[in-house]
Scaffold this active site. Structure first.
Site, PDB file in Angstrom:
ATOM      1  N   GLY A  26       0.820  -1.213   0.000  1.00  0.00           N
ATOM      2  CA  GLY A  26       0.000   0.000   0.000  1.00  0.00           C
ATOM      3  C   GLY A  26       0.849   1.255   0.000  1.00  0.00           C
ATOM      4  O   GLY A  26       0.478   2.265   0.592  1.00  0.00           O
ATOM      5  N   SER A  57       0.731  -3.631   5.180  1.00  0.00           N
ATOM      6  CA  SER A  57       1.119  -3.896   6.562  1.00  0.00           C
ATOM      7  C   SER A  57       1.572  -2.619   7.250  1.00  0.00           C
ATOM      8  O   SER A  57       2.564  -2.013   6.832  1.00  0.00           O
ATOM      9  CB  SER A  57       2.268  -4.927   6.547  1.00  0.00           C
ATOM     10  N   ILE A  60       5.124  -2.949   8.555  1.00  0.00           N
ATOM     11  CA  ILE A  60       6.259  -2.796   7.640  1.00  0.00           C
ATOM     12  C   ILE A  60       6.340  -1.366   7.104  1.00  0.00           C
ATOM     13  O   ILE A  60       7.412  -0.792   7.002  1.00  0.00           O
ATOM     14  CB  ILE A  60       6.178  -3.844   6.505  1.00  0.00           C
ATOM     15  N   GLU A  67       8.348  12.092  -4.295  1.00  0.00           N
ATOM     16  CA  GLU A  67       7.447  13.241  -4.241  1.00  0.00           C
ATOM     17  C   GLU A  67       7.572  14.166  -5.449  1.00  0.00           C
ATOM     18  O   GLU A  67       6.861  15.145  -5.539  1.00  0.00           O
ATOM     19  CB  GLU A  67       7.697  14.007  -2.951  1.00  0.00           C
ATOM     20  N   ALA A  68       8.487  13.864  -6.367  1.00  0.00           N
ATOM     21  CA  ALA A  68       8.624  14.691  -7.570  1.00  0.00           C
ATOM     22  C   ALA A  68       8.269  13.830  -8.777  1.00  0.00           C
ATOM     23  O   ALA A  68       8.601  12.647  -8.828  1.00  0.00           O
ATOM     24  CB  ALA A  68      10.053  15.210  -7.701  1.00  0.00           C
ATOM     25  N   LYS A  96       5.459  21.695 -10.821  1.00  0.00           N
ATOM     26  CA  LYS A  96       6.874  21.508 -11.157  1.00  0.00           C
ATOM     27  C   LYS A  96       7.070  21.751 -12.647  1.00  0.00           C
ATOM     28  O   LYS A  96       6.414  21.111 -13.472  1.00  0.00           O
ATOM     29  CB  LYS A  96       7.293  20.070 -10.782  1.00  0.00           C
ATOM     30  N   LEU A 356       8.969  -0.376  -6.563  1.00  0.00           N
ATOM     31  CA  LEU A 356      10.321  -0.761  -6.136  1.00  0.00           C
ATOM     32  C   LEU A 356      10.536  -2.269  -6.226  1.00  0.00           C
ATOM     33  O   LEU A 356      11.671  -2.720  -6.363  1.00  0.00           O
ATOM     34  CB  LEU A 356      10.562  -0.283  -4.698  1.00  0.00           C
ATOM     35  N   GLU A 365      15.891  12.038 -12.023  1.00  0.00           N
ATOM     36  CA  GLU A 365      14.960  12.618 -13.000  1.00  0.00           C
ATOM     37  C   GLU A 365      13.512  12.253 -12.666  1.00  0.00           C
ATOM     38  O   GLU A 365      12.643  12.292 -13.532  1.00  0.00           O
ATOM     39  CB  GLU A 365      15.326  12.201 -14.424  1.00  0.00           C
ATOM     40  N   THR A 367      11.727   9.529 -12.112  1.00  0.00           N
ATOM     41  CA  THR A 367      11.105   8.622 -13.080  1.00  0.00           C
ATOM     42  C   THR A 367      10.406   7.404 -12.457  1.00  0.00           C
ATOM     43  O   THR A 367       9.719   6.677 -13.163  1.00  0.00           O
ATOM     44  CB  THR A 367      12.168   8.123 -14.077  1.00  0.00           C
TER      45      THR A 367
HETATM   46  C1  LIG Z   1      15.498   8.126  -1.765  1.00  0.00           C
HETATM   47  C2  LIG Z   1      14.397   7.946  -2.755  1.00  0.00           C
HETATM   48  C3  LIG Z   1      13.817   9.052  -3.353  1.00  0.00           C
HETATM   49  C4  LIG Z   1      12.802   8.889  -4.303  1.00  0.00           C
HETATM   50  N1  LIG Z   1      12.289   9.975  -4.945  1.00  0.00           N
HETATM   51  C5  LIG Z   1      11.412   9.795  -5.959  1.00  0.00           C
HETATM   52  C6  LIG Z   1      10.888  10.893  -6.679  1.00  0.00           C
HETATM   53  O1  LIG Z   1      11.175  12.053  -6.399  1.00  0.00           O
HETATM   54  N2  LIG Z   1      10.018  10.634  -7.683  1.00  0.00           N
HETATM   55  C7  LIG Z   1       9.640   9.377  -8.008  1.00  0.00           C
HETATM   56  O2  LIG Z   1       8.892   9.201  -8.965  1.00  0.00           O
HETATM   57  N3  LIG Z   1      10.070   8.323  -7.290  1.00  0.00           N
HETATM   58  C8  LIG Z   1      10.951   8.503  -6.297  1.00  0.00           C
HETATM   59  N4  LIG Z   1      11.380   7.430  -5.578  1.00  0.00           N
HETATM   60  C9  LIG Z   1      10.789   6.117  -5.815  1.00  0.00           C
HETATM   61  C10 LIG Z   1       9.428   6.040  -5.109  1.00  0.00           C
HETATM   62  O3  LIG Z   1       9.586   6.373  -3.742  1.00  0.00           O
HETATM   63  C11 LIG Z   1       8.840   4.656  -5.236  1.00  0.00           C
HETATM   64  O4  LIG Z   1       8.845   4.259  -6.582  1.00  0.00           O
HETATM   65  C12 LIG Z   1       7.401   4.670  -4.767  1.00  0.00           C
HETATM   66  O5  LIG Z   1       7.304   5.205  -3.476  1.00  0.00           O
HETATM   67  C13 LIG Z   1       6.799   3.297  -4.808  1.00  0.00           C
HETATM   68  O6  LIG Z   1       7.222   2.537  -3.720  1.00  0.00           O
HETATM   69  P1  LIG Z   1       6.500   1.156  -3.513  1.00  0.00           P
HETATM   70  O7  LIG Z   1       5.049   1.386  -3.348  1.00  0.00           O
HETATM   71  O8  LIG Z   1       6.950   0.247  -4.591  1.00  0.00           O
HETATM   72  O9  LIG Z   1       7.142   0.586  -2.160  1.00  0.00           O
HETATM   73  P2  LIG Z   1       6.878   0.979  -0.626  1.00  0.00           P
HETATM   74  O10 LIG Z   1       6.516   2.386  -0.439  1.00  0.00           O
HETATM   75  O11 LIG Z   1       8.070   0.465   0.110  1.00  0.00           O
HETATM   76  O12 LIG Z   1       5.610   0.115  -0.202  1.00  0.00           O
HETATM   77  C14 LIG Z   1       5.702  -1.267   0.066  1.00  0.00           C
HETATM   78  C15 LIG Z   1       4.367  -1.738   0.610  1.00  0.00           C
HETATM   79  O13 LIG Z   1       4.407  -3.155   0.703  1.00  0.00           O
HETATM   80  C16 LIG Z   1       3.860  -3.536   1.948  1.00  0.00           C
HETATM   81  N5  LIG Z   1       4.445  -4.813   2.356  1.00  0.00           N
HETATM   82  C17 LIG Z   1       5.737  -5.192   2.244  1.00  0.00           C
HETATM   83  N6  LIG Z   1       5.891  -6.418   2.759  1.00  0.00           N
HETATM   84  C18 LIG Z   1       4.674  -6.820   3.175  1.00  0.00           C
HETATM   85  C19 LIG Z   1       4.188  -7.998   3.829  1.00  0.00           C
HETATM   86  N7  LIG Z   1       4.982  -9.020   4.163  1.00  0.00           N
HETATM   87  N8  LIG Z   1       2.872  -8.052   4.125  1.00  0.00           N
HETATM   88  C20 LIG Z   1       2.025  -7.035   3.816  1.00  0.00           C
HETATM   89  N9  LIG Z   1       2.441  -5.907   3.211  1.00  0.00           N
HETATM   90  C21 LIG Z   1       3.742  -5.810   2.913  1.00  0.00           C
HETATM   91  C22 LIG Z   1       4.220  -2.407   2.890  1.00  0.00           C
HETATM   92  O14 LIG Z   1       3.353  -2.397   4.012  1.00  0.00           O
HETATM   93  C23 LIG Z   1       4.017  -1.209   1.982  1.00  0.00           C
HETATM   94  O15 LIG Z   1       2.660  -0.834   2.042  1.00  0.00           O
HETATM   95  C24 LIG Z   1      12.359   7.583  -4.608  1.00  0.00           C
HETATM   96  C25 LIG Z   1      12.897   6.475  -3.960  1.00  0.00           C
HETATM   97  C26 LIG Z   1      13.915   6.645  -3.045  1.00  0.00           C
HETATM   98  C27 LIG Z   1      14.503   5.434  -2.361  1.00  0.00           C
END
Ligand SMILES: Cc1cc2nc3c(=O)[nH]c(=O)nc-3n(C[C@H](O)[C@H](O)[C@H](O)COP(=O)(O)OP(=O)(O)OC[C@H]3O[C@@H](n4cnc5c(N)ncnc54)[C@H](O)[C@@H]3O)c2cc1C
Length: 524
Positions: A26, A57, A60, A67-68, A96, A356, A365, A367
């Site tokens: 989420g 979760s 987790i 945020e950009a 932006k 991720l 950038e 992305t």
């Molecule tokens: C330093 C940094 C800066 C960034 N800046 C940018 C930016 O400016 N622009 C941009 O486009 N992107 C940026 N990103 C990338 C962006 O943050 C991610 O692509 C975006 O937040 C998506 O993350 P996610 O949802 O894949 O993972 P997460 O936010 O890590 O979410 C993972 C989810 O999985 C759930 N989960 C994991 N394991 C379990 C389990 N066992 N049971 C139940 N639930 C589970 C967690 O509860 C959570 O809800 C940045 C990343 C980093 C590291």
């Protein structure tokens, strides 16, 4: 020999449809997936509506950054049926217009990577070729202005102004204003959650402790939560973040590590107080072992330092970050580790990784959220049935691989093309070998400033030009075709372009004034 239709194995009959989609995670990826799928799959209709469940979760948590964005996010929001005013209010968003790169080509230099068109095409060549010609052939006291002055978004950014494109004036540069958003990642996820739940997405709070697989084909069968609840589904979308619970940990799809090209593996993120005047751009400032972001939001400023642990200790990175903030910090810096690269397959069997979990390119950038967007739209276009046809999956994986490699090359170019040699980190970046695809682009650009761009590539010619010139790669000469025009004509063309843009920007409100006016408007 060419195969005939009868040689090709076609499916025997109509396969059963996917009825249950389960999203694991989420964060931004999970809720972006839920929002778009609930809109598009519901719109597709059909006898059997697709049920969407999202598991997240609290234990987790999410990565809490991201945020950009880039302009395509507007299309994503539109596809989800989101009202812009409501979104801006709910997520603390600002507008932006591009990225201000400080100290990247050399310490003390800066350049702007603006969204949208750079100048005007003039007969056979893009504007920048004529601009290059003016730089090379004009006397020192008649040099052209910096690029920002020929680009509506760049000029607006310099003046901290904002308005959206005005399509009622098709001949004016104001019809071409391209923009994206900065927003609060946590608020965006909550906002999308409200939209998704209103369209019937079922949210389950809990931590997955086990994943079972179908014995005969290895597909994901069920998710088991730590309190014993069981969730089953037909198609699983792994948005579990960098742990890649399904595609990585369970299905053991390998990871291509790209850190030899992009050595940063750590970030420190810290919020600070809001900036008095809201600049409508992200700022990226290069440091001796990494770079610092500044993302202005309405209610706070997002900051962070991206660095390589091989070249810098986190305590030093933290000290540099805090010393360079433009406003008072609101918390202690939070450390995030990552490995740049990608899962070798983004889709395996009945599981697709998004966000991720599918890989990560550092945020230089902005992305990553765009890659979330393209992953989900690609999935909708190639939405499977229960046969999970291999050709369909292969096609998805090939498209995803190409897209990510193209963006990777663009990001590497920022590091490779620099004149900085004030630290081991920058010396490494300058010396490192780059992918052949990028080496070829750089070689072509170095000769005549031409950009070799493959169709559909995310970053357009104008983006490559702004970054390569800004980083300090000046071609040996402009495209000889630009000499079909006289120097005087060319200077007049550039001057009139800048004058029209300046006159438009003069009339615009500041971003602050625009946001205040937007907030006062009633919701649609
Ligand atoms: C330093 C940094 C800066 C960034 N800046 C940018 C930016 O400016 N622009 C941009 O486009 N992107 C940026 N990103 C990338 C962006 O943050 C991610 O692509 C975006 O937040 C998506 O993350 P996610 O949802 O894949 O993972 P997460 O936010 O890590 O979410 C993972 C989810 O999985 C759930 N989960 C994991 N394991 C379990 C389990 N066992 N049971 C139940 N639930 C589970 C967690 O509860 C959570 O809800 C940045 C990343 C980093 C590291």
């Amino acid at each position: 020999m060419k195969p005939t239709v009868s040689d090709i194995a076609l499916p025997a009959g109509k396969a059963l449809p996917v009825q249950k989609v389960v999203i694991v995670g989420g964060g931004s990826a999970g809720w972006m997936s839920a929002a778009l799928l609930s809109k598009l799959l519901a719109a597709a209709g059909g006898p059997q509506p697709v049920a969407i469940t999202l598991v997240e979760s609290a234990q987790i948590g999410t990565v809490g950054v991201g945020e950009a964005t880039i302009p395509a996010i507007k299309l994503f929001n539109q596809l989800c049926g989101i009202d812009e005013r409501e979104f801006v209010q709910a997520t603390g968003a600002t507008f932006k217009l591009g990225i201000d790169f400080v100290n990247w080509g050399a310490v003390g230099e800066r350049y702007f990577h603006a969204f949208g068109a750079l100048g005007r095409q003039w007969e056979w060549l893009s504007f920048y070729q004529y601009w290059l010609r003016l730089c090379y052939d004009s006397p020192a006291d008649q040099q052209p202005l910096p690029f920002e002055h020929y680009c509506i978004a760049g000029k607006m950014a310099l003046a901290h102004k904002f308005m959206p494109a005005d399509l009622t004036r098709p001949q004016s540069p104001v019809s071409e204003i391209a923009y994206a958003y900065h927003f609060d990642a946590a608020l965006y996820a909550q906002f999308l959650r409200r939209h998704s739940e209103a369209r019937g997405v079922r949210r389950i709070e809990g931590t997955i402790s086990a994943v079972t697989r179908v014995p005969h084909n290895g597909h994901i069968h069920q998710l088991v939560l730590d309190d014993g609840r069981v969730i089953d589904g037909d198609l699983f979308i792994d948005c579990s973040g960098s742990r890649a619970l399904l595609l990585g940990q369970t299905l053991e799809v390998g990871y291509d590590d790209w850190s030899h090209w992009l050595p940063n593996d750590s970030a420190l993120a810290v919020p600070s107080e809001t900036l008095g005047d809201l600049p409508p751009f992200t700022r990226s400032t290069a440091h001796p072992s990494g770079w610092q972001w500044r993302i202005p939001l309405q209610h706070r400023t997002g900051n962070g330092m991206v660095f390589s642990s091989g070249f810098c200790q986190s305590a030093d990175a933290s000290a540099q970050l805090l010393a360079a903030l433009d406003s008072k910090p609101l918390a202690e810096p939070r450390l995030i580790r990552f490995t740049t690269g990608r899962r070798r397959q983004q889709w395996w069997g009945n599981c697709v990784a998004v966000g991720l979990a599918s890989g990560f390119l550092e945020p230089l950038e902005s992305t990553s959220l765009h890659l979330v967007q393209t992953a989900i739209t690609r999935l909708v276009h190639l939405f499977p049935d229960l046969s999970f046809a291999k050709a369909n999956i292969d096609h998805y994986n090939a498209q995803a691989a190409t897209e990510m490699a193209q963006i990777r090359d663009f990001i590497i170019a920022h590091y490779k093309v620099t004149r900085r040699d004030d630290s081991e980190y920058w010396r490494y970046c300058r010396r490192m070998a780059v992918p052949d695809s990028l080496a070829q682009k750089l070689e072509i650009f170095a000769a005549y400033g031409r950009v070799h761009r493959v169709a559909d590539e995310l970053f357009r010619e104008d983006s490559w030009v702004q970054v390569l010139l800004g980083q300090g790669l000046w071609p040996a000469q402009p495209d000889p075709l630009c000499r079909q025009k006289s120097l005087t004509e060319t200077a007049g063309f550039a001057a009139s372009t800048a004058a029209v843009i300046a006159a438009c920007v003069d009339q615009m409100p500041s971003q602050q004034a625009f946001l205040a006016k937007l907030a006062a408007q009633p919701l649609r």
